[in-house]
Motif scaffolding. Sequence first.
Motif, PDB file in Angstrom:
ATOM      1  N   ALA A  10      -5.097   5.056  -4.527  1.00  0.00           N
ATOM      2  CA  ALA A  10      -5.616   4.502  -3.283  1.00  0.00           C
ATOM      3  C   ALA A  10      -5.934   3.025  -3.478  1.00  0.00           C
ATOM      4  CB  ALA A  10      -6.873   5.253  -2.875  1.00  0.00           C
ATOM      5  N   LYS A  11      -6.185   2.352  -2.351  1.00  0.00           N
ATOM      6  CA  LYS A  11      -6.662   0.971  -2.426  1.00  0.00           C
ATOM      7  C   LYS A  11      -8.103   0.946  -1.957  1.00  0.00           C
ATOM      8  CE  LYS A  11      -2.483  -1.737  -2.082  1.00  0.00           C
ATOM      9  NZ  LYS A  11      -1.418  -1.530  -1.104  1.00  0.00           N
ATOM     10  N   LEU A  38      -5.834  -1.908  -5.890  1.00  0.00           N
ATOM     11  CA  LEU A  38      -5.478  -0.553  -6.301  1.00  0.00           C
ATOM     12  C   LEU A  38      -6.583   0.050  -7.162  1.00  0.00           C
ATOM     13  CD1 LEU A  38      -2.743   0.892  -5.733  1.00  0.00           C
ATOM     14  CD2 LEU A  38      -2.251   0.578  -8.168  1.00  0.00           C
ATOM     15  N   VAL A  39      -6.955   1.261  -6.845  1.00  0.00           N
ATOM     16  CA  VAL A  39      -8.040   1.927  -7.577  1.00  0.00           C
ATOM     17  C   VAL A  39      -7.489   2.573  -8.840  1.00  0.00           C
ATOM     18  CG1 VAL A  39      -9.651   3.868  -7.478  1.00  0.00           C
ATOM     19  CG2 VAL A  39      -9.362   2.401  -5.488  1.00  0.00           C
ATOM     20  N   ASP A  40      -8.049   2.198  -9.981  1.00  0.00           N
ATOM     21  CA  ASP A  40      -7.655   2.869 -11.217  1.00  0.00           C
ATOM     22  C   ASP A  40      -8.527   4.108 -11.348  1.00  0.00           C
ATOM     23  OD1 ASP A  40      -7.188   1.799 -14.698  1.00  0.00           O
ATOM     24  OD2 ASP A  40      -7.191   3.783 -13.768  1.00  0.00           O
ATOM     25  N   ALA A  41      -7.983   5.211 -10.838  1.00  0.00           N
ATOM     26  CA  ALA A  41      -8.771   6.441 -10.801  1.00  0.00           C
ATOM     27  C   ALA A  41      -9.133   6.922 -12.201  1.00  0.00           C
ATOM     28  CB  ALA A  41      -7.992   7.520 -10.052  1.00  0.00           C
ATOM     29  N   TRP A  87     -10.896  11.549  -1.449  1.00  0.00           N
ATOM     30  CA  TRP A  87      -9.531  11.386  -0.943  1.00  0.00           C
ATOM     31  C   TRP A  87      -9.536  10.580   0.338  1.00  0.00           C
ATOM     32  CZ3 TRP A  87     -12.702  15.279   0.484  1.00  0.00           C
ATOM     33  CH2 TRP A  87     -13.094  16.171  -0.547  1.00  0.00           C
ATOM     34  N   LEU A  88      -8.660   9.570   0.366  1.00  0.00           N
ATOM     35  CA  LEU A  88      -8.426   8.853   1.615  1.00  0.00           C
ATOM     36  C   LEU A  88      -7.207   9.469   2.268  1.00  0.00           C
ATOM     37  CD1 LEU A  88      -9.003   5.160   0.508  1.00  0.00           C
ATOM     38  CD2 LEU A  88     -10.453   6.531   2.007  1.00  0.00           C
ATOM     39  N   ASN A  89      -7.090   9.235   3.560  1.00  0.00           N
ATOM     40  CA  ASN A  89      -6.008   9.776   4.366  1.00  0.00           C
ATOM     41  C   ASN A  89      -6.242  11.264   4.632  1.00  0.00           C
ATOM     42  OD1 ASN A  89      -3.595   9.349   5.870  1.00  0.00           O
ATOM     43  ND2 ASN A  89      -2.483  10.488   4.282  1.00  0.00           N
ATOM     44  N   LEU A  90      -5.541  12.130   3.944  1.00  0.00           N
ATOM     45  CA  LEU A  90      -5.742  13.558   4.219  1.00  0.00           C
ATOM     46  C   LEU A  90      -6.914  14.058   3.376  1.00  0.00           C
ATOM     47  CD1 LEU A  90      -4.099  15.595   6.001  1.00  0.00           C
ATOM     48  CD2 LEU A  90      -3.151  16.473   3.866  1.00  0.00           C
ATOM     49  N   ALA A  91      -8.071  14.172   4.014  1.00  0.00           N
ATOM     50  CA  ALA A  91      -9.254  14.632   3.282  1.00  0.00           C
ATOM     51  C   ALA A  91      -9.117  16.118   2.997  1.00  0.00           C
ATOM     52  CB  ALA A  91     -10.513  14.366   4.106  1.00  0.00           C
ATOM     53  N   ASP A  92      -9.930  16.615   2.083  1.00  0.00           N
ATOM     54  CA  ASP A  92      -9.845  18.028   1.743  1.00  0.00           C
ATOM     55  C   ASP A  92     -10.637  18.866   2.739  1.00  0.00           C
ATOM     56  OD1 ASP A  92     -10.572  20.069  -1.213  1.00  0.00           O
ATOM     57  OD2 ASP A  92      -9.182  20.344   0.459  1.00  0.00           O
ATOM     58  N   TYR A  93     -10.115  18.940   3.941  1.00  0.00           N
ATOM     59  CA  TYR A  93     -10.707  19.805   4.963  1.00  0.00           C
ATOM     60  C   TYR A  93     -10.069  21.180   4.881  1.00  0.00           C
ATOM     61  CZ  TYR A  93     -12.545  15.583   7.274  1.00  0.00           C
ATOM     62  OH  TYR A  93     -13.199  14.419   7.569  1.00  0.00           O
ATOM     63  N   PRO A 151     -13.712   8.062  -8.103  1.00  0.00           N
ATOM     64  CA  PRO A 151     -12.639   7.299  -7.468  1.00  0.00           C
ATOM     65  C   PRO A 151     -11.988   8.036  -6.294  1.00  0.00           C
ATOM     66  CG  PRO A 151     -11.759   8.447  -9.356  1.00  0.00           C
ATOM     67  CD  PRO A 151     -13.234   8.781  -9.310  1.00  0.00           C
ATOM     68  N   TYR A 152     -11.395   7.274  -5.402  1.00  0.00           N
ATOM     69  CA  TYR A 152     -10.592   7.827  -4.333  1.00  0.00           C
ATOM     70  C   TYR A 152      -9.133   7.870  -4.776  1.00  0.00           C
ATOM     71  CZ  TYR A 152     -14.274   7.563  -0.795  1.00  0.00           C
ATOM     72  OH  TYR A 152     -15.419   7.758  -0.067  1.00  0.00           O
ATOM     73  N   VAL A 153      -8.419   8.864  -4.255  1.00  0.00           N
ATOM     74  CA  VAL A 153      -6.962   8.852  -4.337  1.00  0.00           C
ATOM     75  C   VAL A 153      -6.459   8.908  -2.900  1.00  0.00           C
ATOM     76  CG1 VAL A 153      -6.836   9.993  -6.594  1.00  0.00           C
ATOM     77  CG2 VAL A 153      -6.784  11.377  -4.503  1.00  0.00           C
ATOM     78  N   TRP A 154      -5.218   8.549  -2.725  1.00  0.00           N
ATOM     79  CA  TRP A 154      -4.618   8.607  -1.387  1.00  0.00           C
ATOM     80  C   TRP A 154      -3.846   9.908  -1.312  1.00  0.00           C
ATOM     81  CZ3 TRP A 154      -4.593   5.551   2.977  1.00  0.00           C
ATOM     82  CH2 TRP A 154      -3.624   5.877   3.934  1.00  0.00           C
ATOM     83  N   ARG A 155      -4.262  10.771  -0.409  1.00  0.00           N
ATOM     84  CA  ARG A 155      -3.629  12.088  -0.340  1.00  0.00           C
ATOM     85  C   ARG A 155      -2.618  12.089   0.787  1.00  0.00           C
ATOM     86  NH1 ARG A 155      -6.058  17.392   1.554  1.00  0.00           N
ATOM     87  NH2 ARG A 155      -4.767  18.980   0.564  1.00  0.00           N
ATOM     88  N   ASN A 156      -1.385  12.388   0.437  1.00  0.00           N
ATOM     89  CA  ASN A 156      -0.321  12.327   1.431  1.00  0.00           C
ATOM     90  C   ASN A 156      -0.368  13.500   2.385  1.00  0.00           C
ATOM     91  OD1 ASN A 156       1.167   9.940   0.697  1.00  0.00           O
ATOM     92  ND2 ASN A 156       1.623  11.024  -1.207  1.00  0.00           N
TER      93      ASN A 156
END
Lengths: 364, 347
Positions: free
Chosen positions: B105-106, B112-115, B166-172, B261-266
Amino acid sequence: MAEPATATQAAAPAVPQLKDELDIVIPTIRNLDFLEMWRPFFQPYHLIIVQDGDPSKTIKVPDGFDYELYNRNDINRILGPKASCISFKDSACRCFGYMVSKKKYIFTIDDDCFVAKDPSGKAINALEQHIKNLLSPSTPFFFNTLYDPFRDCADFVRGYPFSLREGVPTVVSHGLWLNIPDYDAPTQLVKPLERNTRFVDAVLTIPKGTLFPMCGMNLAFDRELIGPAMYFGLMGDGQPIGRYDDMWAGWCTKVICDHLGLGVKTGLPYIYHSKASNPFVNLRKEYKGIFWQEEIIPFFQQTVLPKDCTTVQKCYIELAKQVKEKLSKVDPYFDKLAEAMVTWIEAWDELNPTGSSVTNGKAK
Amino acid sequence: MSLSIKDDEIDIVIGALRPDLTSFMNEWRTIFSRFHLIIVKDPDLKEELKIPEGFNLDVYKKPDIDRVVGTSTSTIFSGYSCRYFGYLVSRKKYIISVDDDCYPAKDNKGILVDAVAQHITNLTTPATPFFFNTLYDPFTEGADFVRGYPFSLRSGVQCALSCGLWLNLADYDAPTQALKPEERNSRYVDAVLTVPARTLMPISGINIAFNREVIGPALLPSLRLGGEGKFRWETMEDIWSGMCVKVVCDHLGLGVKTGMPYVWRNDRGDAIASLRKEWEGVKLMEEVVPFFQSVRLSREATTTEDCVAEVANVVKEQLGSKDPMFARAAKAMLDWVKLWKSVGSST
């Protein structure tokens, strides 16, 4: 580097929420110049000014604000002998304002706290955020990893039981501070230049069973549901301790909230805290507190309130009893404090008989 | 990255539920390439894995899993649980694991986030579970303990688990995402905080890291939904495992952190299609949460393995009769402890 917003940037909301249901309580010993900056956000609301220190001094309230002001003479006159529970020469005196208010909600702020900016540069309407926090439920029974699920564009995460998604009423909204962080004296001495520049865009419920250090600088609460627990203790003049008023209120409040199933939120809003108090003065005030908190915290962590404590007042009286039983051995101060806690409830009940109406008080 | 951590103390474990890992690995290349990776292919996946060059990795597929644990046991590693095989065979101190549909993620500044670095920072600085710090992680630069925080609690405890977001698709869950199909998480919360002791939470497996030496056996494949599928909306295995881990950490005085950290979840999958499968899991949580909130481990349980075994026994006693799924989960937990002792290693 964090900077406060300038007055012209502050844009007031079209409809100030809870205008007739919320009082802003401000303790002051200096002046109220800071109100000028808050004017767009605060002017629609009624203020209760609690003037500490020399009652013969006149504190000027900026024009255009609707307020009542109480100095020490007023406090003594209104409470009589019970005035002994209200601190002198310490911002703890603010809790007198909670007692005389007739509104459902209280927002309290220190006179060295200004409007902060969010990362986009926009002025933060702290009051509006506190109201949002109070008007949406808390979730103390299970932690939501995406923080407050009731905020815009947030929700409960996978695995969060549906039966817990209604939440409980939020009775405390604890805001934070950019610029001068709320550190204790030893930390201030070691890190005199540290400034809080991190804007954390989150509100979260403090879980049940977890205590926290409640700061009174930027705080809002539901007076009807938790008011009597917000006693800020015996501090300042004639007392062995200072700068633990809000801490004490916070620990009592959290224990009672946990017992009664009420919620406490922390996080947004931020205010800009401008004044770093003298760390040496602070150290002298806090000194005993630093040792005593080692006993106080386990005391609160282990406190159990009996089932028949079904109101805040009953919980508080029971807490006072336990303080006397278990903390007096730490210092005789706690004996006095326990008595003052009882006096506070008596005074509260006297000034707030059940069934009283909700209108502005006038300085009597 | 903390200077005292060597890259060779870290394993990155990826469960491959989809065959083509090319874009996943390329997106993570700048962050992952210095580390050893363990890629475990879902035993149910038929196609060949496609993995780009230039990484230091070991790949485990069904035959490898069968060889190490036996064909009857290898079924426990189906689907998202395949990653636990990676935990089992790893010999490193720290494990970081992200789902194969997540990219770096950014942050708010577009960087860019170094998770990996953030997880390691979380794991190598103390956690503070006994008292809440209102300025969040006091060990973060520019932060500290606030006024009123007892000094005796300021050294904190070892952090065993780091739960990222998680950014974008959160874990809902499926019902929530189905109700709000357009909702995407764009709020980057610049904080790490310790989850207080005795507070439980849903620990998502999508972006997670832990100290394998200290807590390894407690992350385990055990609860499998009847209709478990290949989307996170169709599983509860990580949530169950996470509840066990938190109970064990609380008992052993270890910390759990959450936040960055955040990751970008597609975007992937269809929440409505998953609804029917996950509903089972959603109902289960009504039992699972109160159960774990009531679990108390004995004083004699002083190792992670002992704790897990005790939890398993309580699951069997108290939940086993309510649903055979729980009875199977309890057995799986006990089997896992045995497996960990024979195949896994604590050093």
